[in-house]
Design a protein around this motif. Structure first.
Motif, PDB file in Angstrom:
ATOM      1  N   PRO A  87      43.124  38.961  57.454  1.00 53.64           N
ATOM      2  CA  PRO A  87      44.365  39.454  58.048  1.00 53.64           C
ATOM      3  C   PRO A  87      45.343  39.893  56.956  1.00 53.64           C
ATOM      4  N   GLY A  88      45.787  41.116  57.048  1.00 57.29           N
ATOM      5  CA  GLY A  88      46.759  41.636  56.098  1.00 57.29           C
ATOM      6  C   GLY A  88      46.172  42.416  54.939  1.00 57.29           C
ATOM      7  N   PHE A  89      44.861  42.309  54.686  1.00 56.48           N
ATOM      8  CA  PHE A  89      44.283  43.018  53.543  1.00 56.48           C
ATOM      9  C   PHE A  89      44.328  44.522  53.739  1.00 56.48           C
ATOM     10  N   ASN A  90      44.050  44.975  54.942  1.00 57.80           N
ATOM     11  CA  ASN A  90      44.079  46.415  55.206  1.00 57.80           C
ATOM     12  C   ASN A  90      45.465  46.992  54.920  1.00 57.80           C
ATOM     13  N   LEU A  91      46.505  46.310  55.350  1.00 56.30           N
ATOM     14  CA  LEU A  91      47.867  46.740  55.059  1.00 56.30           C
ATOM     15  C   LEU A  91      48.115  46.730  53.548  1.00 56.30           C
ATOM     16  N   PHE A  92      47.673  45.679  52.883  1.00 59.46           N
ATOM     17  CA  PHE A  92      47.841  45.567  51.434  1.00 59.46           C
ATOM     18  C   PHE A  92      47.177  46.732  50.707  1.00 59.46           C
ATOM     19  N   ILE A  93      45.923  47.014  51.046  1.00 58.77           N
ATOM     20  CA  ILE A  93      45.174  48.050  50.326  1.00 58.77           C
ATOM     21  C   ILE A  93      45.755  49.442  50.586  1.00 58.77           C
ATOM     22  N   ASN A  94      46.339  49.634  51.761  1.00 61.25           N
ATOM     23  CA  ASN A  94      46.876  50.954  52.108  1.00 61.25           C
ATOM     24  C   ASN A  94      48.328  51.163  51.724  1.00 61.25           C
ATOM     25  N   SER A  95      49.064  50.094  51.406  1.00 62.16           N
ATOM     26  CA  SER A  95      50.480  50.296  51.129  1.00 62.16           C
ATOM     27  C   SER A  95      50.984  49.648  49.840  1.00 62.16           C
ATOM     28  N   ILE A  96      50.397  48.554  49.412  1.00 64.58           N
ATOM     29  CA  ILE A  96      50.929  47.829  48.260  1.00 64.58           C
ATOM     30  C   ILE A  96      50.084  48.022  47.006  1.00 64.58           C
ATOM     31  N   ALA A  97      48.772  48.021  47.158  1.00 59.98           N
ATOM     32  CA  ALA A  97      47.863  48.118  46.011  1.00 59.98           C
ATOM     33  C   ALA A  97      48.018  49.461  45.306  1.00 59.98           C
ATOM     34  N   LYS A  98      47.737  49.461  44.021  1.00 60.35           N
ATOM     35  CA  LYS A  98      47.721  50.712  43.261  1.00 60.35           C
ATOM     36  C   LYS A  98      46.666  51.627  43.873  1.00 60.35           C
ATOM     37  N   PRO A  99      46.908  52.933  43.869  1.00 55.43           N
ATOM     38  CA  PRO A  99      45.962  53.856  44.507  1.00 55.43           C
ATOM     39  C   PRO A  99      44.634  53.935  43.748  1.00 55.43           C
ATOM     40  N   GLU A 100      43.588  54.359  44.471  1.00 57.01           N
ATOM     41  CA  GLU A 100      42.307  54.574  43.816  1.00 57.01           C
ATOM     42  C   GLU A 100      42.507  55.573  42.688  1.00 57.01           C
ATOM     43  N   GLY A 101      41.836  55.320  41.581  1.00 54.55           N
ATOM     44  CA  GLY A 101      41.977  56.187  40.420  1.00 54.55           C
ATOM     45  C   GLY A 101      42.974  55.655  39.410  1.00 54.55           C
ATOM     46  N   TYR A 102      43.800  54.708  39.797  1.00 52.70           N
ATOM     47  CA  TYR A 102      44.793  54.139  38.888  1.00 52.70           C
ATOM     48  C   TYR A 102      44.117  53.383  37.754  1.00 52.70           C
ATOM     49  N   TYR A 103      43.095  52.596  38.095  1.00 51.81           N
ATOM     50  CA  TYR A 103      42.343  51.838  37.099  1.00 51.81           C
ATOM     51  C   TYR A 103      41.039  52.562  36.808  1.00 51.81           C
ATOM     52  N   SER A 104      40.530  52.408  35.593  1.00 54.54           N
ATOM     53  CA  SER A 104      39.214  52.962  35.286  1.00 54.54           C
ATOM     54  C   SER A 104      38.141  52.043  35.849  1.00 54.54           C
ATOM     55  N   GLN A 105      36.958  52.583  36.055  1.00 54.60           N
ATOM     56  CA  GLN A 105      35.867  51.758  36.563  1.00 54.60           C
ATOM     57  C   GLN A 105      35.515  50.660  35.566  1.00 54.60           C
ATOM     58  N   GLN A 106      35.566  50.974  34.274  1.00 55.24           N
ATOM     59  CA  GLN A 106      35.262  49.967  33.255  1.00 55.24           C
ATOM     60  C   GLN A 106      36.260  48.810  33.321  1.00 55.24           C
ATOM     61  N   TYR A 107      37.526  49.112  33.501  1.00 55.72           N
ATOM     62  CA  TYR A 107      38.552  48.078  33.629  1.00 55.72           C
ATOM     63  C   TYR A 107      38.261  47.189  34.836  1.00 55.72           C
ATOM     64  N   LEU A 108      37.960  47.817  35.971  1.00 63.12           N
ATOM     65  CA  LEU A 108      37.683  47.058  37.191  1.00 63.12           C
ATOM     66  C   LEU A 108      36.442  46.190  37.042  1.00 63.12           C
ATOM     67  N   GLU A 109      35.402  46.725  36.413  1.00 67.73           N
ATOM     68  CA  GLU A 109      34.178  45.945  36.206  1.00 67.73           C
ATOM     69  C   GLU A 109      34.429  44.737  35.320  1.00 67.73           C
ATOM     70  N   THR A 110      35.214  44.920  34.270  1.00 68.80           N
ATOM     71  CA  THR A 110      35.537  43.812  33.368  1.00 68.80           C
ATOM     72  C   THR A 110      36.337  42.745  34.102  1.00 68.80           C
ATOM     73  N   LYS A 111      37.375  43.155  34.815  1.00 71.70           N
ATOM     74  CA  LYS A 111      38.198  42.205  35.566  1.00 71.70           C
ATOM     75  C   LYS A 111      37.383  41.498  36.644  1.00 71.70           C
ATOM     76  N   ASN A 112      36.587  42.257  37.387  1.00 71.48           N
ATOM     77  CA  ASN A 112      35.791  41.648  38.450  1.00 71.48           C
ATOM     78  C   ASN A 112      34.811  40.632  37.898  1.00 71.48           C
ATOM     79  N   SER A 113      34.210  40.934  36.780  1.00 70.90           N
ATOM     80  CA  SER A 113      33.278  39.991  36.152  1.00 70.90           C
ATOM     81  C   SER A 113      33.986  38.682  35.818  1.00 70.90           C
ATOM     82  N   GLN A 114      35.175  38.777  35.249  1.00 72.23           N
ATOM     83  CA  GLN A 114      35.952  37.588  34.897  1.00 72.23           C
ATOM     84  C   GLN A 114      36.441  36.846  36.141  1.00 72.23           C
ATOM     85  N   LEU A 115      36.926  37.587  37.112  1.00 71.52           N
ATOM     86  CA  LEU A 115      37.446  36.969  38.339  1.00 71.52           C
ATOM     87  C   LEU A 115      36.337  36.300  39.150  1.00 71.52           C
TER      88      LEU A 115
END
Length: 140
Positions: free
Chosen positions: A52-80
């Motif tokens: 509940p609330g994630f759809n609103l978050f991804i569409n209004s609060i989160a940085k838009p797609e393309g803001y982060y590089s794929q390498q950055y996201l992969e590194t963060k996701n691996s750590q998280l």
């Protein structure tokens, strides 16, 4: 080889198999249970977020797609994912209703930008929504 990535509580699923790595976006937003889904044609990789609330978050609060590089996201996701899985294995220390199942995320597999983007933003949402601090900063 099939990898099953599942977070429920709320939930993230990623299924992976060897083969075609090109992803086709297939987002489905279901207002009834606030579901976001991304999959490719052969369902090699899939991420489903039921929160509940994630759809609103991804569409209004989160940085838009393309803001982060794929390498950055992969590194963060691996750590998280490493930190999240550590918490799943310690139910006496961390709330087991928040940390339900381990996530099978393999750094060497190319899940594509969109899967990595949603997974990262789920961690950002999760940390804000449930006041959870991960060792890895999850600023947006």
């Amino acid at each position: 080889m099939k990898n099953f990535i599942y977070i429920f509580l709320l939930a993230v699923f990623i299924y992976s198999c060897g083969g075609n790595r090109s992803l086709r976006s297939d987002r489905v937003a279901n207002a009834e249970n606030d579901t976001v889904r991304i999959a490719n044609d052969s369902l090699e990789y899939e991420i489903i977020i039921i929160e509940p609330g994630f759809n609103l978050f991804i569409n209004s609060i989160a940085k838009p797609e393309g803001y982060y590089s794929q390498q950055y996201l992969e590194t963060k996701n691996s750590q998280l994912v490493t930190e999240y899985n550590s918490r799943v294995r310690q139910p006496q220390r961390y709330n087991p209703s928040l940390y339900v199942n381990e996530i099978n995320y393999e750094r060497q597999i190319d899940y594509g930008y969109e899967v990595n983007y949603l997974l990262y933003n789920y961690f950002v949402y999760f940390s804000r929504q449930y006041n959870q601090r991960f060792i890895v900063p999850t600023r947006i």
